[in-house]
Design a protein around this motif. Structure first.
Motif, PDB file in Angstrom:
ATOM      1  N   TYR A   4      24.185  97.654 -21.725  1.00 34.52           N
ATOM      2  CA  TYR A   4      23.057  97.839 -22.608  1.00 34.52           C
ATOM      3  C   TYR A   4      23.092  97.255 -23.808  1.00 34.52           C
ATOM      4  CZ  TYR A   4      26.476 101.380 -24.146  1.00 34.52           C
ATOM      5  OH  TYR A   4      27.879 101.992 -24.885  1.00 34.52           O
ATOM      6  N   CYS A   5      21.879  97.277 -24.320  1.00 33.18           N
ATOM      7  CA  CYS A   5      21.748  96.218 -25.579  1.00 33.18           C
ATOM      8  C   CYS A   5      20.491  96.697 -26.110  1.00 33.18           C
ATOM      9  CB  CYS A   5      21.701  94.968 -25.178  1.00 33.18           C
ATOM     10  SG  CYS A   5      21.114  93.531 -26.216  1.00 33.18           S
ATOM     11  N   ALA A   6      20.328  96.475 -27.567  1.00 35.90           N
ATOM     12  CA  ALA A   6      19.118  96.555 -28.034  1.00 35.90           C
ATOM     13  C   ALA A   6      18.887  95.196 -28.748  1.00 35.90           C
ATOM     14  CB  ALA A   6      19.332  97.488 -29.433  1.00 35.90           C
ATOM     15  N   TYR A  17      17.504  97.234 -23.369  1.00 32.84           N
ATOM     16  CA  TYR A  17      17.836  96.654 -22.199  1.00 32.84           C
ATOM     17  C   TYR A  17      18.776  97.870 -21.569  1.00 32.84           C
ATOM     18  CZ  TYR A  17      19.923  93.810 -18.526  1.00 32.84           C
ATOM     19  OH  TYR A  17      20.425  93.321 -17.358  1.00 32.84           O
ATOM     20  N   VAL A  18      18.509  98.348 -20.263  1.00 27.29           N
ATOM     21  CA  VAL A  18      19.795  99.022 -19.837  1.00 27.29           C
ATOM     22  C   VAL A  18      19.689  98.591 -18.184  1.00 27.29           C
ATOM     23  CG1 VAL A  18      20.849 101.206 -19.121  1.00 27.29           C
ATOM     24  CG2 VAL A  18      19.329 100.941 -21.186  1.00 27.29           C
ATOM     25  N   GLY A  19      20.839  98.222 -17.531  1.00 27.95           N
ATOM     26  CA  GLY A  19      20.902  97.642 -16.400  1.00 27.95           C
ATOM     27  C   GLY A  19      22.399  97.953 -15.829  1.00 27.95           C
ATOM     28  N   SER A 135      24.932 108.080 -18.298  1.00 28.16           N
ATOM     29  CA  SER A 135      23.524 107.993 -18.821  1.00 28.16           C
ATOM     30  C   SER A 135      23.549 107.586 -20.099  1.00 28.16           C
ATOM     31  CB  SER A 135      23.197 109.529 -19.076  1.00 28.16           C
ATOM     32  OG  SER A 135      22.502 109.932 -17.703  1.00 28.16           O
ATOM     33  N   ILE A 136      22.583 106.465 -20.294  1.00 27.01           N
ATOM     34  CA  ILE A 136      22.422 105.877 -21.771  1.00 27.01           C
ATOM     35  C   ILE A 136      21.078 106.203 -22.076  1.00 27.01           C
ATOM     36  CG2 ILE A 136      22.189 103.777 -22.873  1.00 27.01           C
ATOM     37  CD1 ILE A 136      24.716 103.807 -21.362  1.00 27.01           C
ATOM     38  N   GLY A 137      20.761 106.839 -23.352  1.00 20.60           N
ATOM     39  CA  GLY A 137      19.624 107.699 -24.116  1.00 20.60           C
ATOM     40  C   GLY A 137      18.975 106.626 -24.952  1.00 20.60           C
ATOM     41  N   VAL A 138      17.820 106.650 -25.002  1.00 21.60           N
ATOM     42  CA  VAL A 138      16.928 105.875 -25.846  1.00 21.60           C
ATOM     43  C   VAL A 138      15.977 106.774 -26.521  1.00 21.60           C
ATOM     44  CG1 VAL A 138      15.366 104.132 -26.196  1.00 21.60           C
ATOM     45  CG2 VAL A 138      16.957 103.900 -24.277  1.00 21.60           C
TER      46      VAL A 138
END
Ligand SMILES: [Zn+2]
Ligand SMILES: [Zn+2]
Length: 268
Positions: A4-6, A17-19, A135-138
């Protein structure tokens, strides 16, 4: 493996980005396609892996690049029906899928949990991206941390969390009074102090990494936001995102709790 990356974060454009190994999603497309490609290349990410772009709300810093990105790279777009009706997207992106806040959107092996949030847009929502059991939250553009934000935060291993303004800088800053009230309102943005309180209250959650996001250029500084979060630095790794450049790509292995790479903007 989770990455993940902003790619961009702030009022001039947002794109996260989340993958996993095979597929990825973008949350928001508020920078141009050219900038998305340039920034992805800089950090070694590939546009071919991106299977969907999900839009949080209709403000231009979240949607500006959608049509061209979606059209040229044949990436499915996801927005709520109400948001779609308010956008100035004259030509349909490659494929528009509508959803309701609360829906779970499946993109290959990625599950994106959408949920309603408080912000001055027609149908604003945030996302929790679930993949490989993590889980990655945005969660940006939130006037207040409502119960949805708090509930989904409980399940996050990492979060892009809004830390928009320093309360004193906003008060003494250049914005006209009506704009100051809008930013501070329950439908505006989350301050550094409000954001740190939210994560400070969390107990027994898997959250380890917080990426301070949507940092205002006029009413905040990354150093000030990071300093505010120093009180929780014994529990979390804190990093700042930037409007000018992508963060490094953070990696989370399914079995591990801590990402492998550290961002250069960390103070801790
Ligand atoms: Zn925004
Ligand atoms: Zn907004």
């Amino acid at each position: 493996m989770i990455e993940y990356c902003a790619l961009a974060s702030g009022s001039n454009g947002n794109c996260y980005y989340v993958g996993n190994e095979n597929e990825a999603v973008l949350i928001d497309a508020g920078i141009s396609r050219k900038q998305v490609l340039k920034r992805m290349k800089e950090v070694g990410l590939k546009i071919e892996k991106v299977k969907a772009v999900l839009i949080s709300h209709e403000h231009s810093d979240h949607i500006r690049g959608l049509r061209v990105l979606s059209d040229l790279h044949k990436i499915d777009a996801y927005l709520t029906k109400t948001t779609q009706s308010k956008t100035r997207v004259h030509h349909q992106p490659f494929k528009v899928n509508v959803f309701e806040p609360g829906d779970v959107i499946e993109v290959g092996n990625i599950k994106v949990h959408s949920f309603a949030k408080k912000h001055d847009a027609v149908d604003p929502c945030s996302f929790r991206v679930e993949l490989n059991g993590k889980s990655i939250g945005v969660m940006t553009d939130i006037g207040t941390a409502c119960s949805n934000v708090k509930d989904h935060l409980q399940k996050c291993h990492a979060v892009f969390l809004e830390s928009n303004y320093d309360e004193e800088m906003l008060l003494n800053g250049p914005y006209p009074a009506h704009l100051k009230s809008r930013v501070k309102s329950d439908h505006g943005h989350l301050s550094n102090d409000q954001a740190v309180k939210v994560v400070d209250k969390l107990k027994d959650t898997p959250l380890k990494t917080i990426l301070l996001s949507h940092i205002s250029a006029d009413n905040n500084r990354p150093e000030i936001a990071l300093k505010t979060f120093q009180v929780v630095s014994d529990r979390y790794q804190i990093f700042a995102t930037s409007r000018y450049a992508p963060t490094e790509v953070f990696r989370l292995e399914p079995g591990s709790e801590v990402q492998e790479k550290a961002d250069q903007l960390s103070l801790f």
